[in-house]
Design an enzyme around this catalytic site. Structure first.
Site, mmCIF file in Angstrom:
data_model
loop_
_atom_site.group_PDB
_atom_site.id
_atom_site.type_symbol
_atom_site.label_atom_id
_atom_site.label_comp_id
_atom_site.label_asym_id
_atom_site.label_seq_id
_atom_site.Cartn_x
_atom_site.Cartn_y
_atom_site.Cartn_z
ATOM 1 N N GLU A 40 0.854 -1.179 0.000
ATOM 2 C CA GLU A 40 0.000 0.000 0.000
ATOM 3 C C GLU A 40 0.899 1.242 0.000
ATOM 4 O O GLU A 40 2.005 1.233 0.551
ATOM 5 C CB GLU A 40 -0.839 -0.035 1.272
ATOM 6 C CG GLU A 40 -1.722 1.161 1.546
ATOM 7 C CD GLU A 40 -2.392 1.068 2.915
ATOM 8 O OE1 GLU A 40 -3.515 1.585 3.049
ATOM 9 O OE2 GLU A 40 -1.801 0.463 3.849
ATOM 10 N N LYS A 106 -9.550 0.268 -1.967
ATOM 11 C CA LYS A 106 -9.644 -0.238 -0.599
ATOM 12 C C LYS A 106 -11.048 -0.044 -0.034
ATOM 13 O O LYS A 106 -11.594 1.056 -0.043
ATOM 14 C CB LYS A 106 -8.624 0.485 0.275
ATOM 15 C CG LYS A 106 -8.542 0.003 1.711
ATOM 16 C CD LYS A 106 -7.482 0.814 2.461
ATOM 17 C CE LYS A 106 -7.306 0.344 3.891
ATOM 18 N NZ LYS A 106 -6.318 1.198 4.604
ATOM 19 N N CYS A 142 -4.314 -3.607 3.588
ATOM 20 C CA CYS A 142 -4.047 -3.252 4.981
ATOM 21 C C CYS A 142 -5.213 -3.556 5.933
ATOM 22 O O CYS A 142 -5.430 -4.705 6.291
ATOM 23 C CB CYS A 142 -3.628 -1.789 5.060
ATOM 24 S SG CYS A 142 -2.638 -1.400 6.529
#
Length: 272
Positions: A40, A106, A142
């Site tokens: 990321e 995301k 993440c």
């Protein structure tokens, strides 16, 4: 399948970070990898305003990543930021390489541990699975790793390997949680997990408390076993993945097919 985990330390200059992407991708290709996964925020680390560095998916940064992948002949997954319609940005994974040119925004934003990602980042909504040389690879970012349903959904859509591209926040217990969550998601989805994080910046960590990485990237088998692990510093980690292990795990530990019908959103496919 041979894959590479590129544990890098992104700076604030997207052009300089592109040079790192080129270097690690070339090295991965030279060692026979068909996929290289970057963290990321590869484009630019957290801790600085993101709107000024965000670019569309057809902008110069993403275009150059595509060129790097084409020159090397392998698939590259790398984190970047793209403009959102509401003035925020999206935390995006670009996936590009032979037969692939797509992206993942995301879904789960990091509004935790005193950080509010949603203030500047707009969420995505659609899980993404790509094909890399006949292997189905799911994409996640993440904080997503704390939400098991995304991983079972990706497996239900056929993913045999799921990449977790992260800039994991430091703090008490956070490193052990990173390992625990990666192993748990592998068991949940009976898939390989490639958890690739930003390296630990050490004394150069951002004073704002932004998540800038702890390192310790790892590849976890569908049985929850760590089969490759890195340290805190930047490094390229090469790992061979046996897809027969996925098939064996899904026959023996049939958690995907044993789920209650109302939880079976996706449908697990037999690994190739």
């Amino acid at each position: 399948m041979r894959m590479a985990c590129a544990q890098i330390l992104s700076g604030t200059d997207p052009a300089a970070n592109l040079q790192v992407v080129a270097d690690y991708t070339e090295r991965a290709a030279a060692q026979g990898a068909t996929l290289v996964v970057f963290p990321e925020a590869t484009m630019c680390r957290f801790g600085v305003p993101l709107a000024p560095v965000a670019e569309p998916l057809d902008g110069p940064w993403a275009t150059e990543v595509r060129a790097i992948a084409e020159r090397s002949g392998i698939t590259v997954v790398a984190g970047m930021f793209t403009p959102a319609a509401d003035g925020r940005v999206t935390n995006t994974l670009l996936a590009t390489g032979p037969g692939t040119d797509t992206h993942y925004h995301k879904i789960h934003l990091y509004d935790a541990f005193g950080f509010t990602e949603s203030r500047t980042v707009a969420p995505g909504s659609e899980p993404v699975v790509i094909d890399v040389d006949g292997v189905s690879v799911g994409l996640s970012t993440c904080y997503d790793i704390r939400f098991p349903a995304l991983y079972t959904e990706l497996a239900g859509r056929g993913a045999q390997l799921i990449a977790v591209c992260a800039s994991w926040g430091a703090g008490p217990g956070k490193l052990s949680q990173w390992e625990l969550l990666a192993r748990a998601r592998a068991l949940d989805s009976t898939s390989y997990i490639a958890a690739v994080g930003q390296a630990d910046p050490g004394m150069a960590a951002d004073s704002s408390g932004a998540p800038t990485g702890v390192g310790h990237s790892m590849v976890v088998s569908p049985w929850g076993e760590i089969v490759a692990a890195g340290g805190a510093s930047p490094q390229l980690m090469i790992c061979d993945i046996d897809l027969d292990t996925v098939a064996d795990a899904r026959r023996t530990l049939a958690v995907l097919s044993n789920r209650a019908p109302f939880l079976q959103v996706g449908r697990a496919e037999s690994p190739r």
